[in-house]
Design a protein around this motif. Sequence first.
Motif, mmCIF file in Angstrom:
data_model
loop_
_atom_site.group_PDB
_atom_site.id
_atom_site.type_symbol
_atom_site.label_atom_id
_atom_site.label_comp_id
_atom_site.label_asym_id
_atom_site.label_seq_id
_atom_site.Cartn_x
_atom_site.Cartn_y
_atom_site.Cartn_z
ATOM 1 N N THR A 58 0.805 -1.235 0.000
ATOM 2 C CA THR A 58 0.000 0.000 0.000
ATOM 3 C C THR A 58 0.826 1.267 0.000
ATOM 4 N N ALA A 59 2.147 1.171 0.155
ATOM 5 C CA ALA A 59 2.969 2.393 0.265
ATOM 6 C C ALA A 59 4.179 2.344 -0.669
ATOM 7 N N GLY A 60 5.111 1.422 -0.400
ATOM 8 C CA GLY A 60 6.359 1.410 -1.149
ATOM 9 C C GLY A 60 6.174 1.197 -2.638
ATOM 10 N N ILE A 61 5.381 0.214 -3.014
ATOM 11 C CA ILE A 61 5.187 -0.069 -4.442
ATOM 12 C C ILE A 61 4.469 1.081 -5.146
ATOM 13 N N PRO A 62 3.382 1.639 -4.587
ATOM 14 C CA PRO A 62 2.783 2.814 -5.243
ATOM 15 C C PRO A 62 3.751 3.990 -5.374
ATOM 16 N N MET A 63 4.622 4.180 -4.392
ATOM 17 C CA MET A 63 5.615 5.248 -4.472
ATOM 18 C C MET A 63 6.605 4.972 -5.601
ATOM 19 N N LEU A 64 7.074 3.717 -5.685
ATOM 20 C CA LEU A 64 8.018 3.353 -6.742
ATOM 21 C C LEU A 64 7.374 3.519 -8.116
ATOM 22 N N GLU A 65 6.124 3.103 -8.237
ATOM 23 C CA GLU A 65 5.436 3.245 -9.517
ATOM 24 C C GLU A 65 5.255 4.705 -9.901
ATOM 25 N N ALA A 66 5.058 5.579 -8.910
ATOM 26 C CA ALA A 66 4.945 7.010 -9.205
ATOM 27 C C ALA A 66 6.239 7.546 -9.791
ATOM 28 N N VAL B 15 6.903 10.431 4.948
ATOM 29 C CA VAL B 15 6.737 10.307 6.396
ATOM 30 C C VAL B 15 5.252 10.487 6.698
ATOM 31 N N ARG B 16 4.668 9.525 7.419
ATOM 32 C CA ARG B 16 3.245 9.630 7.739
ATOM 33 C C ARG B 16 3.025 9.763 9.239
ATOM 34 N N TYR B 17 2.286 10.803 9.603
ATOM 35 C CA TYR B 17 1.760 10.946 10.960
ATOM 36 C C TYR B 17 0.292 10.539 10.919
ATOM 37 N N PHE B 18 -0.044 9.450 11.600
ATOM 38 C CA PHE B 18 -1.401 8.915 11.575
ATOM 39 C C PHE B 18 -2.366 9.872 12.264
ATOM 40 N N GLY B 19 -3.478 10.159 11.580
ATOM 41 C CA GLY B 19 -4.450 11.117 12.110
ATOM 42 C C GLY B 19 -5.624 10.511 12.825
ATOM 43 N N GLY B 20 -5.635 9.192 12.998
ATOM 44 C CA GLY B 20 -6.713 8.556 13.743
ATOM 45 C C GLY B 20 -7.830 7.991 12.897
ATOM 46 N N ILE B 21 -7.802 8.236 11.585
ATOM 47 C CA ILE B 21 -8.839 7.727 10.685
ATOM 48 C C ILE B 21 -8.198 6.737 9.719
ATOM 49 N N LEU B 22 -8.710 5.507 9.715
ATOM 50 C CA LEU B 22 -8.167 4.493 8.813
ATOM 51 C C LEU B 22 -8.544 4.831 7.369
ATOM 52 N N LEU B 23 -7.574 4.727 6.469
ATOM 53 C CA LEU B 23 -7.812 5.065 5.074
ATOM 54 C C LEU B 23 -8.169 3.852 4.227
ATOM 55 N N GLY B 24 -7.921 2.664 4.724
ATOM 56 C CA GLY B 24 -8.151 1.475 3.923
ATOM 57 C C GLY B 24 -7.034 1.284 2.913
ATOM 58 N N ALA B 25 -6.934 0.089 2.356
ATOM 59 C CA ALA B 25 -5.839 -0.215 1.428
ATOM 60 C C ALA B 25 -5.863 0.703 0.213
ATOM 61 N N GLY B 26 -7.037 0.876 -0.386
ATOM 62 C CA GLY B 26 -7.123 1.733 -1.572
ATOM 63 C C GLY B 26 -6.794 3.173 -1.257
ATOM 64 N N GLY B 27 -7.232 3.636 -0.099
ATOM 65 C CA GLY B 27 -6.938 5.008 0.297
ATOM 66 C C GLY B 27 -5.460 5.242 0.533
ATOM 67 N N LEU B 28 -4.786 4.244 1.113
ATOM 68 C CA LEU B 28 -3.344 4.369 1.336
ATOM 69 C C LEU B 28 -2.582 4.393 0.019
ATOM 70 N N VAL B 29 -2.957 3.509 -0.907
ATOM 71 C CA VAL B 29 -2.293 3.484 -2.212
ATOM 72 C C VAL B 29 -2.398 4.847 -2.887
ATOM 73 N N ARG B 30 -3.602 5.416 -2.887
ATOM 74 C CA ARG B 30 -3.802 6.730 -3.513
ATOM 75 C C ARG B 30 -3.015 7.805 -2.791
ATOM 76 N N ALA B 31 -3.012 7.764 -1.464
ATOM 77 C CA ALA B 31 -2.343 8.803 -0.680
ATOM 78 C C ALA B 31 -0.834 8.806 -0.931
ATOM 79 N N TYR B 32 -0.215 7.622 -0.906
ATOM 80 C CA TYR B 32 1.233 7.564 -1.111
ATOM 81 C C TYR B 32 1.607 7.894 -2.553
ATOM 82 N N SER B 33 0.827 7.431 -3.501
ATOM 83 C CA SER B 33 1.095 7.748 -4.901
ATOM 84 C C SER B 33 0.956 9.245 -5.159
ATOM 85 N N GLU B 34 -0.127 9.845 -4.650
ATOM 86 C CA GLU B 34 -0.353 11.279 -4.848
ATOM 87 C C GLU B 34 0.716 12.114 -4.152
ATOM 88 N N SER B 35 1.176 11.642 -2.994
ATOM 89 C CA SER B 35 2.216 12.387 -2.273
ATOM 90 C C SER B 35 3.493 12.496 -3.096
#
Length: 229
Positions: free
Chosen positions: A86-94, A115-135
Motif C-alpha cells: 500500500t505504500a512502497g510499491i505505489p511510491m516506486l510506480e509514481a 513520512v506519515r503521521y497517523f491522524g486517527g482515521i483508517l484510510l483502507g488499502a485503496g486510500g493508502l495506495v492513492r495517498a502515497y502515490s499522490e504524495s
Amino acid sequence: MENEDDSRATTYTTIAVGPDFRHELEIRRSRFITVLRRSPDEETARSLVHDLRREFHDARHHCSAFVIGPDRMIQRSSDDGEPSGTAGIPMLEALLKRETSPRVTDLSDVSVVVVRYFGGILLGAGGLVRAYSESVSAGLDLAPLVLRRRLRLCAIEVPHAGAGRLENELRGAGYVMADTGYEPQHTVLRVALPDEATAISEARARLASLTAGHLELRPQGTEWVDVPR
C-alpha cells in the motif's frame, strides 16, 4: 569500436542537484510529508531514510522508494509497517511512471521518503495506495528536472598555430568543447559528443572537411553530465 554497447541508455532524466525537495499533504487528518533527493547510488538513497528517521523520530511510518542508474536497473521500496503493497510499491510506480516529456518515462537517480503521521482515521488499502502515490506525484511536480546525457570525449591533436582557429570552427559548428591540453609538439582539443556511433562518425567527417583530412578524432572515455532540458 567507439561504443562497446550501443544498447545502453545515453540519456535519462533526474532531479536537479540541491537541497532535498519537500511537499506535505493532509488526507483525512493524516500528514504525509514527502522528501525527494538526488541519489546516484544506494548509499545516498538509504541515507535519506536514515536522516528522516532522526528528524521525524515520532512518526509512525517512513515509507520509501528509489530508482537508480541510467537503465533504472536498481529499484527498491519499503512499506515500513503499512499494509503490504500500500505504500512502497505505489511510491516506486509514481517514480517509474512519471512522464518527463510526452510519452517518455525515464526518471532515475531519485529516492523518495513519505513520512506519515497517523491522524486517527483508517484510510483502507485503496486510500493508502492513492495517498502515497499522490504524495510522490505532488512532490515531483515541484522538483526541477534535468537531463543527464552520456558524452564521449574525443581528442584532436592540433599544431599549436592552428588550434585556436580549429576550436572556433568547431564551436561555430555547434560542438561542445571540453578541456584543452598542451603538449610540447601540439595542442590537444577535446570535443564532447553524444556517445553514439553516428555522432562520432559525423564529427569525424566534419573534422576531415575542416582540416583536409590531416587531423584525426580519437575517442576517449565517457562521462555523464547535466544538460539543459
